[in-house]
Design an enzyme around this catalytic site. Structure first.
Site, mmCIF file in Angstrom:
data_model
loop_
_atom_site.group_PDB
_atom_site.id
_atom_site.type_symbol
_atom_site.label_atom_id
_atom_site.label_comp_id
_atom_site.label_asym_id
_atom_site.label_seq_id
_atom_site.Cartn_x
_atom_site.Cartn_y
_atom_site.Cartn_z
ATOM 1 N N CYS A 79 0.848 -1.205 0.000
ATOM 2 C CA CYS A 79 0.000 0.000 0.000
ATOM 3 C C CYS A 79 0.883 1.253 0.000
ATOM 4 C CB CYS A 79 -0.984 -0.040 1.171
ATOM 5 S SG CYS A 79 -2.324 1.152 1.005
ATOM 6 N N HIS A 181 -3.915 -4.722 -0.367
ATOM 7 C CA HIS A 181 -3.564 -5.343 0.906
ATOM 8 C C HIS A 181 -3.594 -6.860 0.765
ATOM 9 C CE1 HIS A 181 -3.449 -1.790 3.496
ATOM 10 N NE2 HIS A 181 -4.313 -1.292 2.627
ATOM 11 N N GLU A 183 -2.730 -9.023 2.809
ATOM 12 C CA GLU A 183 -3.147 -9.636 4.079
ATOM 13 C C GLU A 183 -4.658 -9.626 4.254
ATOM 14 O OE1 GLU A 183 -1.905 -6.664 3.663
ATOM 15 O OE2 GLU A 183 -2.703 -5.234 5.140
#
Lengths: 200, 265
Positions: A79, A181, A183
Protein backbone atom coordinates in the site's frame (compact mmCIF):
# COMPACT_ATOMS: atom_id res chain seq x y z
CA UNK A 1 13.29 -14.05 9.46
CA UNK A 2 10.88 -11.59 7.83
CA UNK A 3 11.01 -8.12 9.35
CA UNK A 4 7.77 -6.15 9.17
CA UNK A 5 8.81 -2.54 9.64
CA UNK A 6 6.82 -0.55 12.19
CA UNK A 7 7.22 3.20 11.74
CA UNK A 8 3.95 4.41 13.22
CA UNK A 9 1.92 4.15 10.01
CA UNK A 10 -0.97 1.85 10.76
CA UNK A 11 -1.68 -1.55 12.14
CA UNK A 12 0.81 -4.27 11.20
CA UNK A 13 -0.74 -7.11 13.11
CA UNK A 14 -2.82 -8.33 10.18
CA UNK A 15 0.29 -8.55 8.00
CA UNK A 16 2.13 -10.54 10.65
CA UNK A 17 -0.85 -12.88 11.17
CA UNK A 18 -1.21 -13.46 7.44
CA UNK A 19 2.46 -14.49 7.15
CA UNK A 20 2.01 -16.84 10.11
CA UNK A 21 -1.06 -18.32 8.45
CA UNK A 22 1.03 -19.36 5.42
CA UNK A 23 3.76 -20.81 7.63
CA UNK A 24 6.26 -17.94 7.59
CA UNK A 25 7.74 -16.31 10.65
CA UNK A 26 7.34 -12.56 10.64
CA UNK A 27 8.47 -10.18 13.36
CA UNK A 28 7.38 -6.58 13.79
CA UNK A 29 10.50 -4.44 14.18
CA UNK A 30 11.23 -0.75 14.66
CA UNK A 31 15.02 -0.56 15.01
CA UNK A 32 17.57 -0.13 12.19
CA UNK A 33 19.63 -3.11 13.40
CA UNK A 34 16.57 -5.39 13.19
CA UNK A 35 16.22 -4.51 9.51
CA UNK A 36 19.92 -5.16 8.96
CA UNK A 37 19.51 -8.57 10.58
CA UNK A 38 16.47 -9.59 8.52
CA UNK A 39 16.47 -12.01 5.56
CA UNK A 40 13.42 -10.32 4.10
CA UNK A 41 11.91 -6.90 4.69
CA UNK A 42 8.26 -5.86 4.48
CA UNK A 43 7.24 -2.20 4.53
CA UNK A 44 3.48 -1.89 5.06
CA UNK A 45 1.68 1.31 5.94
CA UNK A 46 -1.36 3.47 5.53
CA UNK A 47 -1.57 7.23 5.86
CA UNK A 48 0.15 10.27 4.41
CA UNK A 49 3.33 9.98 2.30
CA UNK A 50 5.04 12.98 3.92
CA UNK A 51 4.42 11.73 7.47
CA UNK A 52 5.69 8.29 6.51
CA UNK A 53 8.99 9.60 5.08
CA UNK A 54 9.45 11.83 8.14
CA UNK A 55 8.90 8.90 10.49
CA UNK A 56 11.32 6.68 8.56
CA UNK A 57 13.93 9.43 8.63
CA UNK A 58 13.47 10.22 12.34
CA UNK A 59 13.79 6.56 13.27
CA UNK A 60 16.87 6.10 11.10
CA UNK A 61 15.16 3.44 8.99
CA UNK A 62 15.80 4.77 5.48
CA UNK A 63 19.43 3.62 5.23
CA UNK A 64 18.82 0.04 6.44
CA UNK A 65 15.85 -0.33 4.07
CA UNK A 66 17.83 0.92 1.08
CA UNK A 67 20.74 -1.29 2.16
CA UNK A 68 18.53 -4.39 2.33
CA UNK A 69 17.31 -3.75 -1.21
CA UNK A 70 20.75 -2.99 -2.65
CA UNK A 71 22.10 -6.18 -1.08
CA UNK A 72 19.38 -8.11 -2.91
CA UNK A 73 17.43 -9.16 0.15
CA UNK A 74 13.77 -9.61 -0.85
CA UNK A 75 11.65 -6.55 -0.15
CA UNK A 76 7.88 -6.05 -0.25
CA UNK A 77 6.15 -2.69 0.06
CA UNK A 78 2.44 -2.83 0.82
CA UNK A 79 0.00 0.00 0.00
CA UNK A 80 1.79 3.17 1.17
CA UNK A 81 4.93 0.98 1.24
CA UNK A 82 4.71 0.62 -2.55
CA UNK A 83 4.29 4.36 -3.00
CA UNK A 84 7.31 5.08 -0.79
CA UNK A 85 9.50 3.02 -3.17
CA UNK A 86 9.09 5.71 -5.83
CA UNK A 87 11.11 8.87 -6.30
CA UNK A 88 8.50 11.44 -5.36
CA UNK A 89 4.91 12.14 -4.42
CA UNK A 90 2.60 15.04 -5.06
CA UNK A 91 0.42 14.20 -2.06
CA UNK A 92 -0.07 17.48 -0.15
CA UNK A 93 3.01 19.21 -1.53
CA UNK A 94 6.05 17.56 -3.04
CA UNK A 95 7.85 14.85 -1.12
CA UNK A 96 10.89 12.76 -1.85
CA UNK A 97 10.45 9.01 -1.55
CA UNK A 98 12.94 6.17 -1.10
CA UNK A 99 13.76 6.51 -4.80
CA UNK A 100 14.15 2.80 -5.46
CA UNK A 101 11.97 2.99 -8.57
CA UNK A 102 11.74 5.94 -10.97
CA UNK A 103 8.30 7.51 -11.12
CA UNK A 104 5.78 9.57 -9.24
CA UNK A 105 2.89 9.10 -6.85
CA UNK A 106 -0.19 10.92 -8.13
CA UNK A 107 -3.78 11.49 -7.09
CA UNK A 108 -6.57 9.76 -9.01
CA UNK A 109 -8.10 12.09 -11.59
CA UNK A 110 -11.54 13.66 -11.06
CA UNK A 111 -14.53 11.50 -11.83
CA UNK A 112 -13.71 8.53 -9.61
CA UNK A 113 -14.77 8.06 -6.04
CA UNK A 114 -11.65 8.57 -3.92
CA UNK A 115 -10.40 6.66 -2.05
CA UNK A 116 -10.87 3.55 -4.10
CA UNK A 117 -12.12 1.04 -1.56
CA UNK A 118 -12.86 -2.57 -2.38
CA UNK A 119 -11.96 -5.52 -4.54
CA UNK A 120 -10.46 -4.88 -7.96
CA UNK A 121 -8.70 -6.95 -10.60
CA UNK A 122 -4.99 -7.15 -11.32
CA UNK A 123 -3.88 -7.91 -14.87
CA UNK A 124 -0.50 -9.56 -14.68
CA UNK A 125 2.09 -7.97 -17.03
CA UNK A 126 4.95 -10.38 -16.60
CA UNK A 127 5.89 -13.60 -14.87
CA UNK A 128 7.66 -13.41 -11.56
CA UNK A 129 8.12 -15.73 -8.60
CA UNK A 130 6.02 -13.36 -6.48
CA UNK A 131 2.96 -14.28 -8.56
CA UNK A 132 3.53 -18.03 -8.95
CA UNK A 133 0.15 -19.78 -8.90
CA UNK A 134 -1.79 -16.51 -8.80
CA UNK A 135 -4.27 -16.47 -11.73
CA UNK A 136 -4.33 -13.48 -14.06
CA UNK A 137 -7.20 -11.12 -13.23
CA UNK A 138 -7.40 -12.20 -9.61
CA UNK A 139 -9.15 -9.72 -7.32
CA UNK A 140 -7.41 -7.98 -4.43
CA UNK A 141 -8.56 -5.60 -1.70
CA UNK A 142 -7.60 -1.94 -2.24
CA UNK A 143 -7.89 1.20 -0.10
CA UNK A 144 -6.08 4.22 -1.59
CA UNK A 145 -6.40 7.74 -2.99
CA UNK A 146 -3.04 7.93 -4.79
CA UNK A 147 -1.43 5.68 -7.37
CA UNK A 148 2.07 5.17 -8.75
CA UNK A 149 3.01 6.29 -12.24
CA UNK A 150 6.09 4.24 -13.09
CA UNK A 151 8.63 5.76 -15.48
CA UNK A 152 9.82 2.38 -16.73
CA UNK A 153 7.39 -0.10 -18.28
CA UNK A 154 9.54 -3.01 -17.15
CA UNK A 155 8.88 -2.11 -13.50
CA UNK A 156 5.13 -2.58 -13.97
CA UNK A 157 4.27 -6.12 -12.88
CA UNK A 158 0.50 -5.78 -12.51
CA UNK A 159 -2.07 -3.26 -13.75
CA UNK A 160 -5.47 -2.28 -12.34
CA UNK A 161 -8.22 -0.18 -13.90
CA UNK A 162 -9.83 2.49 -11.76
CA UNK A 163 -10.85 5.07 -14.33
CA UNK A 164 -7.24 4.87 -15.53
CA UNK A 165 -4.86 1.92 -15.77
CA UNK A 166 -2.19 2.15 -13.09
CA UNK A 167 0.56 -0.06 -11.64
CA UNK A 168 -0.92 -2.09 -8.78
CA UNK A 169 2.20 -4.28 -8.57
CA UNK A 170 5.60 -2.75 -9.33
CA UNK A 171 9.20 -3.73 -8.90
CA UNK A 172 12.12 -5.60 -10.31
CA UNK A 173 14.25 -8.56 -9.44
CA UNK A 174 13.66 -8.94 -5.70
CA UNK A 175 12.14 -5.64 -4.59
CA UNK A 176 8.39 -5.39 -5.13
CA UNK A 177 5.50 -3.29 -4.02
CA UNK A 178 1.77 -3.98 -4.12
CA UNK A 179 -0.88 -1.27 -3.92
CA UNK A 180 -3.52 -3.62 -2.47
CA UNK A 181 -3.56 -5.34 0.91
CA UNK A 182 -2.45 -8.96 0.39
CA UNK A 183 -3.15 -9.64 4.08
CA UNK A 184 -6.82 -8.86 3.44
CA UNK A 185 -7.15 -10.32 -0.06
CA UNK A 186 -8.03 -13.88 0.85
CA UNK A 187 -6.23 -16.73 -0.91
CA UNK A 188 -4.84 -14.61 -3.77
CA UNK A 189 -3.20 -12.28 -1.26
CA UNK A 190 -2.00 -15.07 1.00
CA UNK A 191 -0.42 -16.77 -2.01
CA UNK A 192 1.62 -13.63 -2.74
CA UNK A 193 2.82 -13.47 0.87
CA UNK A 194 3.72 -17.17 0.76
CA UNK A 195 5.62 -16.69 -2.51
CA UNK A 196 7.44 -13.71 -1.04
CA UNK A 197 8.44 -15.75 2.01
CA UNK A 198 9.56 -18.80 0.05
CA UNK A 199 10.35 -18.02 -3.58
CA UNK A 200 11.44 -14.42 -4.08
CA UNK B 1 -13.40 -2.74 -12.42
CA UNK B 2 -14.29 -2.37 -8.77
CA UNK B 3 -16.51 -5.28 -7.72
CA UNK B 4 -19.85 -4.93 -5.95
CA UNK B 5 -19.63 -6.59 -2.55
CA UNK B 6 -21.66 -9.31 -0.87
CA UNK B 7 -21.41 -9.11 2.90
CA UNK B 8 -22.74 -11.64 5.41
CA UNK B 9 -23.65 -10.07 8.74
CA UNK B 10 -23.19 -11.95 12.01
CA UNK B 11 -24.98 -10.82 15.17
CA UNK B 12 -22.70 -12.07 17.91
CA UNK B 13 -23.54 -12.42 21.58
CA UNK B 14 -20.80 -12.75 24.21
CA UNK B 15 -18.27 -13.30 21.45
CA UNK B 16 -19.34 -16.92 21.06
CA UNK B 17 -22.79 -17.28 19.55
CA UNK B 18 -24.23 -16.06 16.32
CA UNK B 19 -27.90 -15.22 16.56
CA UNK B 20 -30.17 -16.76 13.97
CA UNK B 21 -28.04 -19.72 13.04
CA UNK B 22 -29.97 -22.93 12.66
CA UNK B 23 -29.17 -25.47 15.33
CA UNK B 24 -27.80 -28.71 14.06
CA UNK B 25 -25.64 -31.64 15.09
CA UNK B 26 -22.62 -29.44 14.43
CA UNK B 27 -21.89 -27.85 17.78
CA UNK B 28 -19.76 -25.17 16.16
CA UNK B 29 -22.57 -23.97 13.89
CA UNK B 30 -23.12 -20.89 16.00
CA UNK B 31 -19.45 -20.07 16.56
CA UNK B 32 -18.69 -16.76 14.86
CA UNK B 33 -15.18 -17.82 13.84
CA UNK B 34 -16.34 -21.07 12.24
CA UNK B 35 -19.12 -19.25 10.41
CA UNK B 36 -16.72 -16.50 9.32
CA UNK B 37 -14.32 -19.10 7.93
CA UNK B 38 -17.17 -20.75 6.02
CA UNK B 39 -18.25 -17.46 4.46
CA UNK B 40 -14.64 -16.58 3.66
CA UNK B 41 -14.23 -19.93 1.87
CA UNK B 42 -17.49 -19.37 -0.03
CA UNK B 43 -16.27 -16.04 -1.37
CA UNK B 44 -17.70 -13.39 0.97
CA UNK B 45 -16.10 -10.04 0.14
CA UNK B 46 -16.28 -8.71 3.65
CA UNK B 47 -17.84 -9.61 6.97
CA UNK B 48 -19.76 -7.55 9.47
CA UNK B 49 -19.80 -8.55 13.12
CA UNK B 50 -22.52 -6.89 15.09
CA UNK B 51 -21.89 -7.32 18.78
CA UNK B 52 -25.10 -7.58 20.81
CA UNK B 53 -23.47 -8.24 24.16
CA UNK B 54 -24.90 -6.03 26.89
CA UNK B 55 -22.51 -6.30 29.81
CA UNK B 56 -19.73 -4.46 31.57
CA UNK B 57 -17.15 -6.69 29.87
CA UNK B 58 -18.35 -5.69 26.42
CA UNK B 59 -15.12 -4.02 25.31
CA UNK B 60 -12.97 -6.98 26.34
CA UNK B 61 -15.35 -9.36 24.62
CA UNK B 62 -15.21 -7.33 21.41
CA UNK B 63 -11.41 -7.11 21.58
CA UNK B 64 -11.18 -10.88 21.92
CA UNK B 65 -13.60 -11.43 19.02
CA UNK B 66 -11.62 -9.06 16.77
CA UNK B 67 -8.37 -10.79 17.67
CA UNK B 68 -9.76 -14.25 16.91
CA UNK B 69 -11.28 -13.16 13.61
CA UNK B 70 -8.09 -11.43 12.46
CA UNK B 71 -6.07 -14.57 13.08
CA UNK B 72 -8.33 -16.81 11.03
CA UNK B 73 -9.94 -14.74 8.31
CA UNK B 74 -8.01 -12.74 5.72
CA UNK B 75 -10.69 -10.54 4.24
CA UNK B 76 -11.79 -7.12 5.48
CA UNK B 77 -14.23 -7.02 8.35
CA UNK B 78 -16.30 -4.43 10.18
CA UNK B 79 -17.33 -4.45 13.81
CA UNK B 80 -20.39 -2.62 15.13
CA UNK B 81 -22.93 -2.75 17.90
CA UNK B 82 -22.69 -0.35 20.81
CA UNK B 83 -19.61 1.50 19.52
CA UNK B 84 -19.79 4.65 21.65
CA UNK B 85 -16.36 6.12 22.25
CA UNK B 86 -13.03 6.76 20.55
CA UNK B 87 -11.60 3.92 22.66
CA UNK B 88 -14.21 1.50 21.32
CA UNK B 89 -13.13 2.44 17.78
CA UNK B 90 -9.46 2.09 18.66
CA UNK B 91 -10.02 -1.35 20.18
CA UNK B 92 -11.66 -2.50 16.97
CA UNK B 93 -9.17 -1.02 14.49
CA UNK B 94 -6.00 -1.81 16.42
CA UNK B 95 -7.23 -5.36 16.90
CA UNK B 96 -7.17 -5.91 13.15
CA UNK B 97 -10.62 -4.94 11.83
CA UNK B 98 -10.80 -2.60 8.81
CA UNK B 99 -13.81 -0.62 9.97
CA UNK B 100 -15.83 0.32 13.00
CA UNK B 101 -19.53 0.89 12.48
CA UNK B 102 -21.22 3.63 14.51
CA UNK B 103 -24.96 4.04 14.85
CA UNK B 104 -26.78 5.55 17.86
CA UNK B 105 -23.65 7.15 19.32
CA UNK B 106 -23.28 9.34 16.24
CA UNK B 107 -26.66 10.96 16.98
CA UNK B 108 -25.70 11.71 20.58
CA UNK B 109 -22.05 12.64 19.96
CA UNK B 110 -21.46 13.34 16.25
CA UNK B 111 -17.83 14.27 16.94
CA UNK B 112 -17.01 10.60 17.49
CA UNK B 113 -17.22 10.16 13.69
CA UNK B 114 -14.74 13.00 13.10
CA UNK B 115 -12.38 11.83 15.84
CA UNK B 116 -12.38 8.32 14.41
CA UNK B 117 -11.80 9.54 10.85
CA UNK B 118 -8.96 11.82 11.88
CA UNK B 119 -7.20 9.05 13.77
CA UNK B 120 -7.78 6.06 11.50
CA UNK B 121 -8.93 7.53 8.16
CA UNK B 122 -12.44 7.88 6.76
CA UNK B 123 -12.25 4.40 5.24
CA UNK B 124 -12.24 2.97 8.78
CA UNK B 125 -15.41 4.75 9.90
CA UNK B 126 -18.81 3.46 8.83
CA UNK B 127 -21.93 5.48 9.56
CA UNK B 128 -24.81 3.12 10.19
CA UNK B 129 -28.36 4.42 9.82
CA UNK B 130 -31.55 2.67 10.89
CA UNK B 131 -34.33 4.30 8.88
CA UNK B 132 -38.09 3.97 8.93
CA UNK B 133 -40.50 5.18 6.25
CA UNK B 134 -42.72 8.14 6.93
CA UNK B 135 -45.27 9.93 4.80
CA UNK B 136 -43.79 13.28 3.91
CA UNK B 137 -45.70 16.13 5.51
CA UNK B 138 -44.69 18.59 2.76
CA UNK B 139 -45.35 16.47 -0.30
CA UNK B 140 -48.24 14.07 0.21
CA UNK B 141 -47.15 11.80 -2.66
CA UNK B 142 -43.56 11.31 -1.52
CA UNK B 143 -42.08 9.34 1.29
CA UNK B 144 -39.29 10.31 3.61
CA UNK B 145 -37.35 8.33 6.19
CA UNK B 146 -36.86 9.02 9.86
CA UNK B 147 -33.72 7.96 11.71
CA UNK B 148 -34.38 5.63 14.62
CA UNK B 149 -31.80 4.55 17.19
CA UNK B 150 -31.37 2.11 20.06
CA UNK B 151 -32.33 -0.82 17.88
CA UNK B 152 -35.41 0.92 16.52
CA UNK B 153 -36.88 1.84 19.90
CA UNK B 154 -36.18 5.58 19.82
CA UNK B 155 -37.40 7.98 17.13
CA UNK B 156 -35.06 10.88 16.58
CA UNK B 157 -37.18 13.15 14.41
CA UNK B 158 -34.22 13.40 11.99
CA UNK B 159 -34.51 13.02 8.25
CA UNK B 160 -32.42 10.05 7.11
CA UNK B 161 -31.26 11.64 3.85
CA UNK B 162 -30.03 14.74 5.64
CA UNK B 163 -28.42 12.65 8.36
CA UNK B 164 -26.62 10.61 5.69
CA UNK B 165 -25.09 13.77 4.24
CA UNK B 166 -24.14 14.99 7.68
CA UNK B 167 -22.41 11.72 8.55
CA UNK B 168 -20.31 11.98 5.39
CA UNK B 169 -19.45 15.61 6.17
CA UNK B 170 -18.39 14.51 9.65
CA UNK B 171 -16.00 11.99 8.12
CA UNK B 172 -17.79 8.67 7.57
CA UNK B 173 -16.24 6.82 4.63
CA UNK B 174 -19.14 4.47 4.04
CA UNK B 175 -22.81 4.27 5.02
CA UNK B 176 -24.91 1.27 5.95
CA UNK B 177 -28.61 1.84 5.37
CA UNK B 178 -30.75 -0.51 7.36
CA UNK B 179 -34.43 -0.33 6.54
CA UNK B 180 -36.44 -1.06 9.67
CA UNK B 181 -39.53 -1.61 7.50
CA UNK B 182 -37.82 -4.24 5.36
CA UNK B 183 -35.73 -5.86 8.10
CA UNK B 184 -36.72 -9.47 8.64
CA UNK B 185 -39.38 -9.48 5.90
CA UNK B 186 -37.31 -11.12 3.12
CA UNK B 187 -39.39 -8.98 0.74
CA UNK B 188 -36.36 -7.13 -0.61
CA UNK B 189 -34.31 -4.09 0.32
CA UNK B 190 -35.75 -0.59 0.40
CA UNK B 191 -34.56 0.28 -3.11
CA UNK B 192 -35.75 3.87 -3.01
CA UNK B 193 -33.97 4.64 0.25
CA UNK B 194 -30.68 3.29 -1.09
CA UNK B 195 -30.97 5.05 -4.41
CA UNK B 196 -31.85 8.42 -2.91
CA UNK B 197 -28.95 8.33 -0.46
CA UNK B 198 -26.50 7.03 -3.11
CA UNK B 199 -27.41 9.98 -5.35
CA UNK B 200 -26.74 12.43 -2.53
CA UNK B 201 -23.40 11.27 -1.17
CA UNK B 202 -20.07 10.20 -2.69
CA UNK B 203 -19.25 7.35 -0.30
CA UNK B 204 -20.22 3.71 -0.92
CA UNK B 205 -23.64 2.60 0.30
CA UNK B 206 -24.17 -0.79 1.93
CA UNK B 207 -27.81 -1.92 1.71
CA UNK B 208 -29.17 -3.80 4.69
CA UNK B 209 -32.50 -5.28 5.70
CA UNK B 210 -34.93 -7.33 3.66
CA UNK B 211 -32.77 -9.71 1.61
CA UNK B 212 -34.81 -12.73 0.56
CA UNK B 213 -32.69 -13.91 -2.35
CA UNK B 214 -30.28 -13.05 -5.18
CA UNK B 215 -32.94 -11.07 -7.07
CA UNK B 216 -33.21 -8.63 -4.15
CA UNK B 217 -29.45 -8.15 -4.18
CA UNK B 218 -29.48 -7.58 -7.91
CA UNK B 219 -32.20 -4.95 -7.52
CA UNK B 220 -30.44 -2.97 -4.83
CA UNK B 221 -27.02 -3.15 -6.54
CA UNK B 222 -28.43 -1.99 -9.89
CA UNK B 223 -31.56 0.14 -9.48
CA UNK B 224 -30.77 0.91 -5.84
CA UNK B 225 -27.20 2.07 -6.70
CA UNK B 226 -25.75 0.40 -3.62
CA UNK B 227 -22.08 -0.69 -3.66
CA UNK B 228 -22.66 -3.66 -1.39
CA UNK B 229 -25.48 -5.85 -0.17
CA UNK B 230 -25.55 -7.15 3.36
CA UNK B 231 -27.56 -10.18 4.47
CA UNK B 232 -27.82 -12.45 7.47
CA UNK B 233 -30.48 -15.10 7.59
CA UNK B 234 -30.47 -16.21 3.95
CA UNK B 235 -26.82 -17.17 4.40
CA UNK B 236 -27.03 -18.44 7.99
CA UNK B 237 -29.80 -20.86 7.07
CA UNK B 238 -27.95 -21.87 3.89
CA UNK B 239 -30.98 -20.83 1.90
CA UNK B 240 -28.59 -19.40 -0.66
CA UNK B 241 -24.83 -19.66 -0.83
CA UNK B 242 -22.62 -16.70 -1.64
CA UNK B 243 -21.50 -18.51 -4.78
CA UNK B 244 -25.12 -18.78 -5.98
CA UNK B 245 -25.71 -15.10 -5.32
CA UNK B 246 -22.56 -14.07 -7.17
CA UNK B 247 -23.29 -16.32 -10.12
CA UNK B 248 -26.76 -14.78 -10.39
CA UNK B 249 -25.28 -11.26 -10.29
CA UNK B 250 -22.48 -12.02 -12.76
CA UNK B 251 -24.98 -13.42 -15.28
CA UNK B 252 -26.78 -10.09 -15.16
CA UNK B 253 -23.67 -8.02 -15.71
CA UNK B 254 -22.97 -6.93 -12.13
CA UNK B 255 -19.19 -6.94 -11.51
CA UNK B 256 -18.43 -9.37 -8.67
CA UNK B 257 -15.29 -11.03 -7.40
CA UNK B 258 -15.42 -14.65 -8.60
CA UNK B 259 -14.38 -17.49 -6.36
CA UNK B 260 -10.99 -18.82 -7.42
CA UNK B 261 -9.07 -21.91 -6.42
CA UNK B 262 -5.53 -21.22 -5.28
CA UNK B 263 -3.23 -23.84 -3.85
CA UNK B 264 -1.82 -22.51 -0.58
CA UNK B 265 0.03 -25.65 0.45
Amino acid sequence: MIAVVNYGMGNLRSVQKAFEHVGAKAVIVDRPEDIDAADRVVLPGVGAFGDAMNNLKTEGLIAPIVRAISEGRPFLGICLGLQLMFAESEEMGQHRGLDILPGKVKRFPEGQRVPQIGWNEVRIQRETALLDGVPDRSYFYFVHSFFVASERDEDVVGVTDYGIDYASIAGNDRAFGVQFHPEKSQDAGLKILKNFAEKV
Amino acid sequence: MLARRIIPCLDVKNGRNVRGVKFSADKDAGDPIELAKRYDAEGADELVFYDITASAEKRDIVAELVRRVSEEVFIPFTVGGGVRTYYDIRTIIEGGAEKASINSAAIHTPEIITQGAESFGSQAIVGSIDAIRRSNPDQIEDVCWEVVINGGRTYTGRDALEWAEELVDLGAGELVLNSIDADGTKDGYDIELNRMVAERVDVPIVASGGAGGPEDMYAVLSEGKASAALAASIFHYSQYSIVEVKTYLAERGVPVRPKIEIDLT
